[in-house]
Design a protein around this motif. Structure first.
Motif, mmCIF file in Angstrom:
data_model
loop_
_atom_site.group_PDB
_atom_site.id
_atom_site.type_symbol
_atom_site.label_atom_id
_atom_site.label_comp_id
_atom_site.label_asym_id
_atom_site.label_seq_id
_atom_site.Cartn_x
_atom_site.Cartn_y
_atom_site.Cartn_z
ATOM 1 N N PHE A 35 0.827 -1.207 0.000
ATOM 2 C CA PHE A 35 0.000 0.000 0.000
ATOM 3 C C PHE A 35 0.862 1.257 0.000
ATOM 4 O O PHE A 35 0.516 2.248 -0.632
ATOM 5 C CB PHE A 35 -0.923 0.004 1.218
ATOM 6 N N PHE A 36 1.991 1.242 0.716
ATOM 7 C CA PHE A 36 2.889 2.398 0.721
ATOM 8 C C PHE A 36 3.458 2.649 -0.681
ATOM 9 O O PHE A 36 3.522 3.783 -1.135
ATOM 10 C CB PHE A 36 4.042 2.208 1.705
ATOM 11 N N LEU A 37 3.864 1.579 -1.342
ATOM 12 C CA LEU A 37 4.437 1.727 -2.686
ATOM 13 C C LEU A 37 3.411 2.254 -3.677
ATOM 14 O O LEU A 37 3.694 3.173 -4.451
ATOM 15 C CB LEU A 37 5.002 0.392 -3.163
ATOM 16 N N ILE A 38 2.203 1.690 -3.648
ATOM 17 C CA ILE A 38 1.155 2.137 -4.566
ATOM 18 C C ILE A 38 0.764 3.580 -4.256
ATOM 19 O O ILE A 38 0.577 4.394 -5.158
ATOM 20 C CB ILE A 38 -0.064 1.197 -4.497
ATOM 21 N N ASN A 39 0.655 3.908 -2.974
ATOM 22 C CA ASN A 39 0.288 5.260 -2.574
ATOM 23 C C ASN A 39 1.359 6.267 -2.989
ATOM 24 O O ASN A 39 1.054 7.360 -3.458
ATOM 25 C CB ASN A 39 0.056 5.325 -1.069
ATOM 26 N N TRP A 40 2.614 5.901 -2.823
ATOM 27 C CA TRP A 40 3.711 6.784 -3.206
ATOM 28 C C TRP A 40 3.707 7.033 -4.718
ATOM 29 O O TRP A 40 3.916 8.151 -5.179
ATOM 30 C CB TRP A 40 5.038 6.174 -2.770
ATOM 31 N N ALA A 41 3.449 5.977 -5.487
ATOM 32 C CA ALA A 41 3.504 6.092 -6.942
ATOM 33 C C ALA A 41 2.251 6.733 -7.543
ATOM 34 O O ALA A 41 2.342 7.507 -8.491
ATOM 35 C CB ALA A 41 3.722 4.712 -7.561
ATOM 36 N N THR A 42 1.072 6.427 -6.980
ATOM 37 C CA THR A 42 -0.166 6.863 -7.640
ATOM 38 C C THR A 42 -1.148 7.598 -6.734
ATOM 39 O O THR A 42 -2.010 8.317 -7.233
ATOM 40 C CB THR A 42 -0.909 5.653 -8.230
#
Length: 79
Positions: A35-42
């Motif tokens: 979730f952190f990675l997806i939130n950071w990217a998008t």
């Protein structure tokens, strides 16, 4: 983004009388690291990422619920 001093001032009214804030910061939680990675990217996982304000005093560590948006530094509030 608010400074640690600003966060300490905003969280002081929610602490016991006479408490001295030694450190304050904003943290975030999510169900898992993806979730952190997806939130950071998008930013698509914003509803599941929760933000907290942490205030550290000599006697205790206080974790406050905060707004879910990441505009600046969220202000602490009682739950």
């Amino acid at each position: 983004m608010a400074s640690p001093k600003g966060l300490a001032e905003r969280s002081a009214p929610l602490l016991p009388p006479g408490s001295q804030v030694r450190q304050s910061f904003v943290c975030q939680t999510a169900p898992n690291f993806t979730f952190f990675l997806i939130n950071w990217a998008t930013g698509l996982t914003m509803p599941w990422v929760k933000y907290r304000c942490v205030a550290v005093t000599p006697d205790a560590i206080y974790v406050f619920w905060t707004a879910t948006s990441c505009r600046g530094a969220p202000g602490p509030r009682r739950s």
